[in-house]
Design a protein around this motif. Structure first.
Motif, mmCIF file in Angstrom:
data_model
loop_
_atom_site.group_PDB
_atom_site.id
_atom_site.type_symbol
_atom_site.label_atom_id
_atom_site.label_comp_id
_atom_site.label_asym_id
_atom_site.label_seq_id
_atom_site.Cartn_x
_atom_site.Cartn_y
_atom_site.Cartn_z
ATOM 1 N N TRP A 59 55.732 12.010 5.931
ATOM 2 C CA TRP A 59 56.985 11.519 5.599
ATOM 3 C C TRP A 59 57.541 12.086 4.370
ATOM 4 O O TRP A 59 58.547 12.390 4.311
ATOM 5 N N GLY A 110 61.108 9.238 1.744
ATOM 6 C CA GLY A 110 60.242 9.437 2.840
ATOM 7 C C GLY A 110 58.954 8.713 2.387
ATOM 8 O O GLY A 110 58.409 7.993 3.605
ATOM 9 N N ILE A 113 59.689 5.098 3.448
ATOM 10 C CA ILE A 113 59.646 4.871 5.003
ATOM 11 C C ILE A 113 58.112 4.812 5.434
ATOM 12 O O ILE A 113 57.661 3.582 6.167
ATOM 13 N N GLY A 114 57.273 5.677 4.976
ATOM 14 C CA GLY A 114 56.017 5.607 5.419
ATOM 15 C C GLY A 114 55.177 4.130 5.006
ATOM 16 O O GLY A 114 54.248 3.625 5.604
ATOM 17 N N ARG A 117 56.219 1.292 7.033
ATOM 18 C CA ARG A 117 55.340 1.185 8.376
ATOM 19 C C ARG A 117 54.056 0.923 8.245
ATOM 20 O O ARG A 117 53.280 0.404 9.358
#
Length: 323
Positions: A59, A110, A113-114, A117
């Motif tokens: 990401w 990015g 976001i990773g 998750r």
């Protein structure tokens, strides 16, 4: 005969048979691999799971490339959108032009976001990958050497960089190799962050903030040596102001974070042992629930036993008659 200057490559593309290998892209790719490799070692050392850094990098890296290119195109828009220029060149990232400020900023999005998750705190991840990012920058700067760009003022020092290309108004001659200065500085930043992290057990994003602050300090004086076209504000190049502003933010973060959340995170990845026998957040929560359930079971068993061993008055009377 003593070498009087650092020669520049005559071209920035090498061919492996029919396959073109661009020096700029090659340096960036090698830098990414080094950053992921070192980040993984540091993440595992902090109690994380092997492979997590690479998963999140899937990401972070694309976001970082887009952010770096956007920053460059926006701050040097005249190279792509002025008269006589072709705007399509803005997409030719292999020809050079990545702004580290945009790369780190959007790369962090990015990474966020990773991390979400995976249920991982972004500051802990940033601390693990910080020195690797600095090494990636050190390697990536050699891509500028392949493209004969980002050099400094004219000089006749033994380590001067020879520029032979006259593209975009370049004047052939020998100049300060600012790409080399920044590459060496970034190696020093990586060493500093690793040492400080071990010595002071930096956590909650402070190792990353140290990387940012120390990089900005070097970028300020290196930027001051450069002579390529740039926007100026009050006599200073735009990147000088950016470096100064980001440096102050990083220092402020280190101070405030140390007061609010001293020490290092005990758990960086849910469900993974931290090396001291302590499990991650998910495991700890699960263990707590198990303990509560065991207590409830013991209470139920005790109540059941009490019921079985206690006879009603009628039963006692019957037993007495039988006896």
């Amino acid at each position: 005969m003593e070498l009087a200057y650092i020669p520049s490559p005559s071209r920035g593309v090498l061919y492996l048979g029919p396959v073109p290998l661009r020096g700029y892209a090659f340096c960036i790719i090698i830098g990414v691999f080094v950053a992921v490799w070192l980040g993984n070692k540091r993440w595992v050392g902090r109690g994380g799971r092997a492979g997590t850094v690479a998963d999140i990098a899937v990401w972070a890296v694309p976001f970082g490339l887009v952010g770096g290119r956007l920053y460059h195109v926006i701050t040097d828009y005249e190279l792509y959108f002025s008269e006589g220029r072709d705007w399509v060149d803005a997409f030719k990232i292999w020809e050079g032009g990545l702004g580290i400020w945009g790369a780190v900023a959007l790369g962090a999005v990015g990474a966020w976001i990773g991390c979400r998750r995976r249920g991982i705190p972004l500051p802990a991840y940033a601390d693990a990958v910080a020195p690797g990012i600095a090494l990636a920058q050190a390697i990536g700067r050699w891509g500028n050497w392949f493209n004969q760009e980002l050099y400094g003022r004219p000089t006749d020092l033994p380590w001067a960089l020879e520029i032979t290309s006259s593209t975009d108004g370049r004047v052939p001659g020998t100049y300060h190799p600012t790409f080399l200065y920044e590459s060496l500085w970034c190696v020093g930043v990586a060493v500093l962050v690793i040492w400080a992290d071990r010595r002071f057990r930096l956590g909650h994003g402070r190792a990353f903030a140290l990387y940012v602050a120390s990089y900005c300090a070097g970028r300020f004086w290196i930027e001051y040596l450069r002579v390529d076209d740039a926007h100026h504000i009050l006599g200073l190049r735009l990147n000088n102001w950016t470096a100064l502003f980001v440096f102050l933010l990083a220092v402020a973060y280190i101070i405030l974070s140390a007061r609010k959340r001293p020490g290092r995170e005990e758990v960086v990845e849910p469900g993974v042992s931290d090396g001291n026998g302590d499990e991650g957040a998910a495991s700890v929560e699960s263990a707590a629930k198990s303990d509560d359930e065991k207590k409830d079971e013991k209470t139920s068993d005790s109540a059941a036993e009490g019921t079985e061993t206690t006879e009603a008055p009628e039963d006692k009377a019957k037993s007495a008659e039988k006896s």
